[in-house]
Design a protein around this motif. Sequence first.
Motif, PDB file in Angstrom:
ATOM      1  N   TYR A  21       0.816  -1.231   0.000  1.00  0.00           N
ATOM      2  CA  TYR A  21       0.000   0.000   0.000  1.00  0.00           C
ATOM      3  C   TYR A  21       0.841   1.269   0.000  1.00  0.00           C
ATOM      4  CZ  TYR A  21      -3.884  -3.102   0.524  1.00  0.00           C
ATOM      5  OH  TYR A  21      -4.798  -4.094   0.286  1.00  0.00           O
ATOM      6  N   GLY A  22       1.751   1.366   0.977  1.00  0.00           N
ATOM      7  CA  GLY A  22       2.553   2.582   1.082  1.00  0.00           C
ATOM      8  C   GLY A  22       3.384   2.797  -0.162  1.00  0.00           C
TER       9      GLY A  22
ATOM     10  N   GLU B  20      10.821  -5.439  -5.864  1.00  0.00           N
ATOM     11  CA  GLU B  20       9.882  -6.287  -5.106  1.00  0.00           C
ATOM     12  C   GLU B  20      10.409  -7.718  -5.094  1.00  0.00           C
ATOM     13  OE1 GLU B  20       6.832  -6.262  -3.255  1.00  0.00           O
ATOM     14  OE2 GLU B  20       7.421  -8.376  -3.195  1.00  0.00           O
ATOM     15  N   MET B  21      10.511  -8.295  -3.897  1.00  0.00           N
ATOM     16  CA  MET B  21      11.073  -9.654  -3.815  1.00  0.00           C
ATOM     17  C   MET B  21      10.131 -10.727  -4.350  1.00  0.00           C
ATOM     18  SD  MET B  21      11.035 -10.088   0.337  1.00  0.00           S
ATOM     19  CE  MET B  21      11.379 -11.825   0.545  1.00  0.00           C
TER      20      MET B  21
ATOM     21  N   ARG C  56       3.464 -11.544  -0.341  1.00  0.00           N
ATOM     22  CA  ARG C  56       4.648 -11.412  -1.201  1.00  0.00           C
ATOM     23  C   ARG C  56       4.197 -11.354  -2.654  1.00  0.00           C
ATOM     24  NH1 ARG C  56       7.755 -10.157   2.239  1.00  0.00           N
ATOM     25  NH2 ARG C  56       8.577 -11.538   3.830  1.00  0.00           N
TER      26      ARG C  56
ATOM     27  N   GLY D   3       1.976  -6.621  -2.772  1.00  0.00           N
ATOM     28  CA  GLY D   3       2.182  -6.868  -1.340  1.00  0.00           C
ATOM     29  C   GLY D   3       0.988  -7.553  -0.692  1.00  0.00           C
ATOM     30  N   GLY D   4       0.585  -7.047   0.465  1.00  0.00           N
ATOM     31  CA  GLY D   4      -0.513  -7.646   1.233  1.00  0.00           C
ATOM     32  C   GLY D   4      -1.849  -7.617   0.498  1.00  0.00           C
TER      33      GLY D   4
ATOM     34  N   ASN E 138      -4.826 -10.450   1.182  1.00  0.00           N
ATOM     35  CA  ASN E 138      -5.714 -10.059   2.290  1.00  0.00           C
ATOM     36  C   ASN E 138      -7.196 -10.226   1.954  1.00  0.00           C
ATOM     37  OD1 ASN E 138      -6.594  -7.654   1.037  1.00  0.00           O
ATOM     38  ND2 ASN E 138      -4.934  -6.462   1.928  1.00  0.00           N
ATOM     39  N   GLY E 139      -8.026 -10.023   2.981  1.00  0.00           N
ATOM     40  CA  GLY E 139      -9.468 -10.215   2.829  1.00  0.00           C
ATOM     41  C   GLY E 139     -10.174  -9.011   2.225  1.00  0.00           C
TER      42      GLY E 139
ATOM     43  N   MET F  77     -10.971  -6.183   3.384  1.00  0.00           N
ATOM     44  CA  MET F  77     -11.855  -5.376   4.246  1.00  0.00           C
ATOM     45  C   MET F  77     -11.313  -3.952   4.333  1.00  0.00           C
ATOM     46  SD  MET F  77     -12.628  -8.121   7.244  1.00  0.00           S
ATOM     47  CE  MET F  77     -13.850  -7.186   8.145  1.00  0.00           C
TER      48      MET F  77
ATOM     49  N   VAL G 124      15.967  -7.179  -1.763  1.00  0.00           N
ATOM     50  CA  VAL G 124      16.993  -6.277  -1.212  1.00  0.00           C
ATOM     51  C   VAL G 124      17.498  -6.870   0.104  1.00  0.00           C
ATOM     52  CG1 VAL G 124      17.500  -3.937  -0.434  1.00  0.00           C
ATOM     53  CG2 VAL G 124      15.809  -4.307  -2.248  1.00  0.00           C
TER      54      VAL G 124
ATOM     55  N   GLY H  39       3.195   0.343   6.795  1.00  0.00           N
ATOM     56  CA  GLY H  39       2.528   0.085   8.073  1.00  0.00           C
ATOM     57  C   GLY H  39       3.382   0.375   9.293  1.00  0.00           C
TER      58      GLY H  39
ATOM     59  N   PHE I 270      -5.393  -1.425   6.202  1.00  0.00           N
ATOM     60  CA  PHE I 270      -4.836  -0.891   4.946  1.00  0.00           C
ATOM     61  C   PHE I 270      -5.413   0.451   4.520  1.00  0.00           C
ATOM     62  CE2 PHE I 270      -7.674  -4.002   2.450  1.00  0.00           C
ATOM     63  CZ  PHE I 270      -8.466  -3.029   1.841  1.00  0.00           C
TER      64      PHE I 270
HETATM   65  P1  FAD Z   1       2.864  -4.749   2.462  1.00  0.00           P
HETATM   66  O1  FAD Z   1       1.525  -4.756   1.820  1.00  0.00           O
HETATM   67  O2  FAD Z   1       3.166  -5.782   3.484  1.00  0.00           O
HETATM   68  O3  FAD Z   1       3.933  -4.842   1.286  1.00  0.00           O
HETATM   69  C1  FAD Z   1       5.314  -4.953   1.498  1.00  0.00           C
HETATM   70  C2  FAD Z   1       5.960  -5.521   0.245  1.00  0.00           C
HETATM   71  O4  FAD Z   1       7.374  -5.384   0.354  1.00  0.00           O
HETATM   72  C3  FAD Z   1       5.696  -7.011   0.024  1.00  0.00           C
HETATM   73  O5  FAD Z   1       5.236  -7.226  -1.294  1.00  0.00           O
HETATM   74  C4  FAD Z   1       7.062  -7.664   0.264  1.00  0.00           C
HETATM   75  O6  FAD Z   1       7.271  -8.832  -0.527  1.00  0.00           O
HETATM   76  C5  FAD Z   1       8.022  -6.550  -0.128  1.00  0.00           C
HETATM   77  N1  FAD Z   1       9.325  -6.672   0.527  1.00  0.00           N
HETATM   78  C6  FAD Z   1       9.560  -6.845   1.859  1.00  0.00           C
HETATM   79  N2  FAD Z   1      10.885  -6.888   2.113  1.00  0.00           N
HETATM   80  C7  FAD Z   1      11.511  -6.737   0.914  1.00  0.00           C
HETATM   81  C8  FAD Z   1      12.869  -6.728   0.502  1.00  0.00           C
HETATM   82  N3  FAD Z   1      13.867  -6.863   1.401  1.00  0.00           N
HETATM   83  N4  FAD Z   1      13.162  -6.599  -0.817  1.00  0.00           N
HETATM   84  C9  FAD Z   1      12.158  -6.454  -1.731  1.00  0.00           C
HETATM   85  N5  FAD Z   1      10.848  -6.473  -1.399  1.00  0.00           N
HETATM   86  C10 FAD Z   1      10.522  -6.602  -0.095  1.00  0.00           C
HETATM   87  N6  FAD Z   1      -5.829  -5.401   6.105  1.00  0.00           N
HETATM   88  C11 FAD Z   1      -7.015  -4.798   5.895  1.00  0.00           C
HETATM   89  O7  FAD Z   1      -7.119  -3.561   6.022  1.00  0.00           O
HETATM   90  N7  FAD Z   1      -8.117  -5.533   5.556  1.00  0.00           N
HETATM   91  C12 FAD Z   1      -8.076  -6.893   5.444  1.00  0.00           C
HETATM   92  O8  FAD Z   1      -9.094  -7.534   5.123  1.00  0.00           O
HETATM   93  C13 FAD Z   1      -6.835  -7.552   5.688  1.00  0.00           C
HETATM   94  N8  FAD Z   1      -6.744  -8.903   5.630  1.00  0.00           N
HETATM   95  C14 FAD Z   1      -5.504  -9.493   5.760  1.00  0.00           C
HETATM   96  C15 FAD Z   1      -5.398 -10.869   5.595  1.00  0.00           C
HETATM   97  C16 FAD Z   1      -4.141 -11.474   5.620  1.00  0.00           C
HETATM   98  C17 FAD Z   1      -4.028 -12.953   5.460  1.00  0.00           C
HETATM   99  C18 FAD Z   1      -2.973 -10.679   5.814  1.00  0.00           C
HETATM  100  C19 FAD Z   1      -1.613 -11.313   5.835  1.00  0.00           C
HETATM  101  C20 FAD Z   1      -3.085  -9.315   5.999  1.00  0.00           C
HETATM  102  C21 FAD Z   1      -4.340  -8.714   5.966  1.00  0.00           C
HETATM  103  N9  FAD Z   1      -4.478  -7.335   6.119  1.00  0.00           N
HETATM  104  C22 FAD Z   1      -5.707  -6.742   5.974  1.00  0.00           C
HETATM  105  C23 FAD Z   1      -3.316  -6.482   6.417  1.00  0.00           C
HETATM  106  C24 FAD Z   1      -2.814  -5.688   5.207  1.00  0.00           C
HETATM  107  O9  FAD Z   1      -2.722  -6.505   4.062  1.00  0.00           O
HETATM  108  C25 FAD Z   1      -1.448  -5.083   5.554  1.00  0.00           C
HETATM  109  O10 FAD Z   1      -1.615  -4.264   6.687  1.00  0.00           O
HETATM  110  C26 FAD Z   1      -0.877  -4.256   4.419  1.00  0.00           C
HETATM  111  O11 FAD Z   1      -0.690  -5.039   3.257  1.00  0.00           O
HETATM  112  C27 FAD Z   1       0.446  -3.611   4.818  1.00  0.00           C
HETATM  113  O12 FAD Z   1       0.804  -2.688   3.825  1.00  0.00           O
HETATM  114  P2  FAD Z   1       2.281  -2.143   3.711  1.00  0.00           P
HETATM  115  O13 FAD Z   1       2.282  -1.020   2.746  1.00  0.00           O
HETATM  116  O14 FAD Z   1       2.801  -1.883   5.074  1.00  0.00           O
HETATM  117  O15 FAD Z   1       3.181  -3.342   3.106  1.00  0.00           O
END
Ligand code: FAD
Length: 491
Positions: free
Chosen positions: A15-16, A35-36, A95, A99-100, A104-105, A107, A235, A458, A470
């Motif tokens: 997301y971010g 992206e890994m 992954r 990303g998430g 995710n669901g 919601m 990375v 996050g 999210f």
């Molecule tokens: P992320 O979405 O976690 O993305 C980070 C990305 O960085 C990933 O693709 C990862 O592979 C990549 N990355 C990490 N380290 C490296 C590296 N060293 N090199 C290269 N790439 C890297 N939230 C909701 O609001 N509603 C929901 O219904 C919901 N359901 C969920 C259900 C599940 C099963 C899960 C696991 C999460 C759920 N969430 C839900 C939570 C939500 O998906 C996360 O809070 C959100 O995706 C976090 O966003 P982010 O921007 O922090 O990073």
Amino acid sequence: QIEINRPIIIIGSGYGAAVAALRLCEAGKKVVILEMGINWKESGIPYSGLLKPGRSAAWLKRKTIAPFMNIFPLKPFTGALDKFNFKNIDVWVGRGVGGGSIVNGGMAVVPKESYFKEVFPKLDAEKFYNFYFPLVNKELKVNGIEEQFVKDCPYYKFTRVGEAEAHKAGFKTVRVPNVYDFKYMEREYKKEVPRSALNTEVIYGNNHGKNSLDKTYLAKALATGNLEILDLHCVDMITGNEDKSYCLKVRQIDTSGKTVADKTFRCDKLVLGAGTMGTLKLLLSAQDKNNFPLDNTVGKNWGNNGNFMTGRNWVRPLSGGTGALQSTIPVGGVDNWEDSEHSFFTEIAPLPMGVDVATALYLMINRVDKKGSVTYDKVQNRLVLDWNESHTVRMKANADYFVRKMNRANGGTRSHLLFKNGFGANICYHPLGGCVLGESTNVYGKLKEHDNLYVIDGSLIPGTIGVNPFMTITAIAEYCIENLIAQGEFE
Ligand code: FAD
């Protein structure tokens, strides 16, 4: 060793990261995302359903890792779902490009304004509720399910039963919006289009219907012509250069996890959007191995967003239970937030096992009274999380109160089938914090002690937001990147 020079690099594509990419590209900047995970959309590899786990089911594991489903053998593949195993808690993450949003669901819940103000007292809440949240709602294509569909569709029996039972126990329920296209779902129900949510697809990815980031923010950013996404690029290490630019040690891998190229990227501006755990690992390992300067707040103020799972068995088994057919997309929740003694929100979650298990599953979101902290163990090259039973005392008391009240009104037992003692304190889908906005960074996500490094994910949220996170992560990202661009940070 391949060396590549780029002005702006973003690590991650959740997301971010996706918000930062879009707004920078719109401002005319050339951006590279590393992206890994795999680019599922481009690869053409289908996601697998819960009952037939395939390549998308887990990140390089020999067995499935979804809660309650970790029994299926797998051939290691760079799948969409990964899990960090800590001593007292497991943290699941997505992954892949998106990303998430891939796992995710969907919601899409805006936090209560009063709680948002409590968590972020320094932010202009009015601007968030009048501008950033509505903007994010539009960009993420959030929509609501038709009430008639919930009433009629056999796949939502688990929601109807869950809501009726909650009402009988004296709880208030709410309808929850989602990024899954409910018009699509109505058509899949009529068998006019391929089934996805109605075909047990979610935690290993949805093939249709869900508006994940690859269909929203990232698609828009790519359409500007300014974004390049390099998938399967992991990375491993960040180094700060004397001229205040950064070098990244990157492993390009194939889908079996094998390294196919070692690369070094150099960039003037670095944005970390690797998700809470990914960003903390990159920062804390760089500090440990490279004397990378960090404010001493980094790693502190981590929380599980009050995630606490619980369940009930023998939910009306004689009248058909919660149903053998279940949509994977939750649309109902119990809102008990205003009860000061037992303040919680809980998702009425699906359990699409393919048979009627007469079991109700709840993912509770509580306040986080006691925050945890994250450190780095250089010997094992892994994060260590200070988190134990003392952090979840109130959460457990809330779960106990909820399940008892539900069972007293409706029958049923504590779910020993799903959890030891009926409580899943160790399941976390919402890791938040550790690099908190305005503490470890300035008020717009610029990392303290650095001139050209920004954190946008996050980890900026201090461990709790009271609802699924999210929407808040995306809104905070919009706020940060808008202000960083306006301040000339990317000139
Ligand atoms: P992320 O979405 O976690 O993305 C980070 C990305 O960085 C990933 O693709 C990862 O592979 C990549 N990355 C990490 N380290 C490296 C590296 N060293 N090199 C290269 N790439 C890297 N939230 C909701 O609001 N509603 C929901 O219904 C919901 N359901 C969920 C259900 C599940 C099963 C899960 C696991 C999460 C759920 N969430 C839900 C939570 C939500 O998906 C996360 O809070 C959100 O995706 C976090 O966003 P982010 O921007 O922090 O990073």
